[in-house]
Motif scaffolding. Structure first.
Motif, PDB file in Angstrom:
ATOM      1  N   ARG A 351       0.805  -1.225   0.000  1.00  0.00           N
ATOM      2  CA  ARG A 351       0.000   0.000   0.000  1.00  0.00           C
ATOM      3  C   ARG A 351       0.834   1.270   0.000  1.00  0.00           C
ATOM      4  O   ARG A 351       0.473   2.246  -0.645  1.00  0.00           O
ATOM      5  CB  ARG A 351      -0.921  -0.006   1.230  1.00  0.00           C
ATOM      6  CG  ARG A 351      -1.977  -1.105   1.186  1.00  0.00           C
ATOM      7  CD  ARG A 351      -2.846  -1.085   2.426  1.00  0.00           C
ATOM      8  NE  ARG A 351      -3.951  -2.039   2.318  1.00  0.00           N
ATOM      9  CZ  ARG A 351      -4.818  -2.279   3.292  1.00  0.00           C
ATOM     10  NH1 ARG A 351      -4.692  -1.646   4.460  1.00  0.00           N
ATOM     11  NH2 ARG A 351      -5.796  -3.159   3.113  1.00  0.00           N
ATOM     12  N   THR A 352       1.962   1.268   0.726  1.00  0.00           N
ATOM     13  CA  THR A 352       2.752   2.494   0.875  1.00  0.00           C
ATOM     14  C   THR A 352       4.226   2.178   0.660  1.00  0.00           C
ATOM     15  O   THR A 352       4.714   1.144   1.108  1.00  0.00           O
ATOM     16  CB  THR A 352       2.578   3.105   2.281  1.00  0.00           C
ATOM     17  OG1 THR A 352       1.187   3.177   2.588  1.00  0.00           O
ATOM     18  CG2 THR A 352       3.193   4.499   2.338  1.00  0.00           C
ATOM     19  N   ARG A 353       4.900   3.110  -0.023  1.00  0.00           N
ATOM     20  CA  ARG A 353       6.332   2.942  -0.241  1.00  0.00           C
ATOM     21  C   ARG A 353       7.061   4.203   0.195  1.00  0.00           C
ATOM     22  O   ARG A 353       6.730   5.312  -0.242  1.00  0.00           O
ATOM     23  CB  ARG A 353       6.626   2.648  -1.711  1.00  0.00           C
ATOM     24  CG  ARG A 353       8.112   2.496  -2.011  1.00  0.00           C
ATOM     25  CD  ARG A 353       8.359   2.040  -3.429  1.00  0.00           C
ATOM     26  NE  ARG A 353       9.784   1.944  -3.707  1.00  0.00           N
ATOM     27  CZ  ARG A 353      10.302   1.495  -4.849  1.00  0.00           C
ATOM     28  NH1 ARG A 353       9.493   1.108  -5.826  1.00  0.00           N
ATOM     29  NH2 ARG A 353      11.610   1.430  -5.012  1.00  0.00           N
TER      30      ARG A 353
END
Length: 519
Positions: A351-353
Motif C-alpha cells: 500500500r505504501t512505499r
C-alpha cells in the motif's frame, strides 16, 4: 521442509534417478563422495560413519538397536535414501548390509587425508597480477545472480542474461514465450515458486537443468557432476589452475561464469576463482554474504535494538532480516530494492512505499493470487520466517523460554538455536515447544486460505485389510505410524492405508515379525 534442506532434497532426487552405473562412476571421485555425504540426512550420515571403518557387513537387526523406537521413521527414510543412491549393498539373504566399496574407500581417504593431492582442485602457484579478493567475488556473484532474478520479475532497465541462462530458464519452465527473443519471455507459475526458494535451491534448479542438457552438448554427465561437486569443496578466495581440468570442465567455465559461480577474467586466463555461490553448493551456509547479512548478525547480538536503527544501518539490496509482521496481518519491510519489492508483491497487498521501507497487508485475496500462481502456503511461511526481523526472533525466543518455564521438570533438549525444544512434564509425557517467529494466527490463517482451495487431497498407496485378529492389526498399523507412512486407519474395521513408498517396508515387517511369531 526448511529452506536449508530444500535444495538437498532436490539434488538427492536427481542423484537417486541416475542409473547405478553412473552413480558408481561418481563415487570414483573423492570430492564427489564428500559432497554427497554432506547432502544426506543426519541419520544416513550416522549409518555411514558407523560402517566406514568396519570391514565386516552389518546385520540389519543391529541397525534397529542403534536407533530408538521413536526414530523408526528416520531409520526407514535413511535406509531408503542410501539404497536409492546404491551406497549400501545387501547380501543374498538381505540380512546384512555393507557400504559401496568404491564410495567407502574414497570417502575414507577424504577423512584420513589420503586422497590424491589434486582431488579437490589444483591451486594456482603463480601470482595473479590482477588482485581478486573475497569482497570482489561476492560483488561479482551477487551482480550476476541478481541480474537473472531482476530479468525474471521484469525489472525495468535490467541487463539481459546470456543465451545459456535464457535457455535454462526456458528448459526449467521458469519462463516461457514465443520465439527465442528475450523480450518475449514471461515468468511462469513455476518461476514464481522459484523466486521464493533459498538461493542454494535456486542455483541447483538451474544446475540440474544444465545437467539435463549435457547429452545435447556432447558432455559427459559424470564429468560435469564431478566438477560441480568439486566446486563445492574449494576454498573461497583462492585461485585454481585451469590446466588441471578436463576438456569438458574447461568448457563449463564460461557457463558457470554467467551464473556467478566462478570468476575468470578472460576466456583464456590460466586460473579461475570459485565464488561463494559455488563453495556453498553442498553446505547449509548462506550462498552470499552481503553487508546486510553482517548488519543482521550484529543486530542479533544486541537485544532491544530499535526499528530506527535498522532503517539507518541496513543497506539496500537485501531483504534478509528486514520483515516485520503484526498480528493484524500488517507487514513492514526495510528495503528499496525493486527485486525485493516485486517478490513481496507476489503475496502481499503493498500500500505504501517510503525511501527505505514498504508497508502492506497480507489479505485473503493476496494469498489466493499467490496460490493461483502455484506458490504454496508453506513456501510463503518459510520465506517470512527466513527474512523475519531480528527483533521478531528475539521476542519469539523469549516466549519460548517462558513456555518452558511452566513445565515442572526442565529436561530441555535444545542445541544451537534449534527451532524446537523438549521438556519432561511431571506425568512423564514430553512437551514439544516450537519457536514461533511469526504470529500464530497469521500462520494458521495462511494455511486455512490454502485449504479453501484444496478441499480434496488424493494419495497413491495400498490398503491393508482382512486381519485375523486385533493384535496383528495393532502391531502392523503402529509400525506404519512409526515409519510415517500411515495415511488412514480404522481400528473397528481393521483396515489402514499406507503410502506407495511405505508399502514394501510394512509388508517386509509383516513377513519377518508376524510370521515368525506364528511359527
Amino acid at each position: 521442509m526448511s529452506s536449508s534442506n530444500l535444495f538437498k532434497a532436490t539434488v538427492n532426487e536427481y542423484l537417486e534417478g541416475l542409473p547405478k552405473t553412473v552413480q558408481s562412476k561418481l563415487y570414483e571421485a573423492p570430492a564427489t563422495c564428500l559432497s554427497i555425504y554432506r547432502l544426506l540426512s543426519p541419520m544416513a550420515k550416522f549409518f555411514i560413519m558407523s560402517m566406514i571403518f568396519n570391514e565386516k557387513p552389518v546385520a540389519l537387526r543391529d541397525l534397529d538397536k542403534w536407533c530408538m523406537p521413536s526414530a523408526r521413521k528416520l531409520e526407514y527414510e535413511a535406509l531408503k535414501q542410501l539404497e536409492s543412491l546404491h551406497l549400501i549393498e545387501y547380501d543374498s539373504k538381505a540380512s546384512h548390509i555393507r557400504l559401496h566399496s568404491t564410495f567407502r574407500q574414497n570417502f575414507r581417504d577424504c577423512l584420513t587425508g589420503s586422497q590424491d593431492p589434486t582431488a579437490f582442485g589444483s591451486i594456482s602457484t603463480t601470482v595473479d597480477k590482477h588482485q581478486v579478493d573475497v569482497a570482489f567475488l561476492d560483488s561479482f556473484a551477487s551482480s550476476k545472480w541478481e541480474t537473472i532474478l531482476h530479468f525474471m520479475v521484469g525489472t525495468e532497465s535490467t541487463a539481459t542474461p546470456s543465451n545459456s541462462v535464457l535457455s535454462l530458464l526456458r528448459l526449467g519452465g521458469l519462463m516461457e514465450g514465443p520465439g527465442r527473443g528475450a523480450s518475449n519471455l514471461k515468468i511462469t507459475n513455476t518461476g514464481f515458486q522459484f523466486l521464493l526458494q533459498d538461493v542454494n535451491a535456486q542455483i541447483w534448479t538451474l544446475l540440474l537443468q544444465y545437467l539435463n542438457l549435457t547429452q545435447e552438448l556432447n558432455m559427459d554427465p559424470v564429468d560435469v557432476l564431478n566438477f560441480i561437486f568439486v566446486l563445492g569443496s574449494l576454498e573461497l578466495g583462492k585461485s585454481y589452475a585451469v590446466s588441471s581440468l578436463s576438456e569438458t570442465q574447461v568448457s563449463m567455465l564460461a557457463d558457470l561464469k554467467d551464473y556467478g559461480l566462478v570468476y575468470r577474467r578472460t576466456d583464456t586466463s590460466s586460473r579461475f576463482y570459485p565464488t561463494r555461490l559455488a563453495t556453498t553448493l553442498t553446505s547449509d551456509s548462506s550462498a552470499l554474504k552481503t553487508p546486510a547479512m553482517a548488519v543482521e548478525q550484529a543486530l542479533d547480538s544486541v537485544e532491544g535494538g530499535t526499528d530506527n536503527e535498522v532503517s539507518q544501518t541496513a543497506p539496500p539490496g537485501n531483504i534478509q532480516g528486514t520483515v516485520i509482521i503484526e498480528t493484524n496481518f500488517k507487514l513492514y519491510a526495510y528495503t528499496n530494492s525493486p527485486l525485493e519489492i516485486a517478490i513481496l508483491n507476489l503475496f502481499v497487498h503493498l500500500r505504501t512505499r517510503f525511501a527505505n521501507m514498504v508497508c502492506g497487508q497480507i489479505t485473503r485475496e493476496s494469498i489466493r493470487n499467490a496460490l493461483y500462481n502455484g506458490i504454496t502456503a508453506d513456501q510463503i511461511i518459510r520465506f517470512l520466517e527466513t527474512h523475519a526481523h531480528p527483533q521478531m526472533k528475539v521476542l519469539a525466543k523469549e516466549k519460548l523460554d517462558k513456555k518452558i518455564e511452566f513445565d515442572t521438570s526442565h529436561n530441555i533438549n535444545t542445541a544451537g538455536g534449534a527451532p524446537q525444544s523438549q521438556a519432561l512434564r511431571a506425568d512423564g509425557s514430553v512437551a514439544q515447544h516450537k519457536l514461533e517467529i511469526l504470529p500464530p494466527n497469521v500462520v494458521d490463517q495462511i494455511k486455512l486460505w490454502q485449504l479453501e482451495l484444496d478441499r480434496i487431497q488424493t494419495f497413491d498407496g495400498y490398503l491393508f485389510k482382512d486381519f485375523p485378529n486385533q493384535q496383528e492389526f495393532d502391531k502392523l498399523s503402529s509400525y506404519a505410524s512409526e515409519l510415517g507412512v500411515l495415511i488412514w486407519s480404522d481400528k473397528i474395521k481393521r483396515k489402514f492405508f499406507v503410502t506407495k513408498d511405505g508399502m514394501s517396508q510394512v509388508a517386509d515387517f509383516a513377513n519377518r515379525k508376524l510370521k515368525s511369531r506364528g511359527q
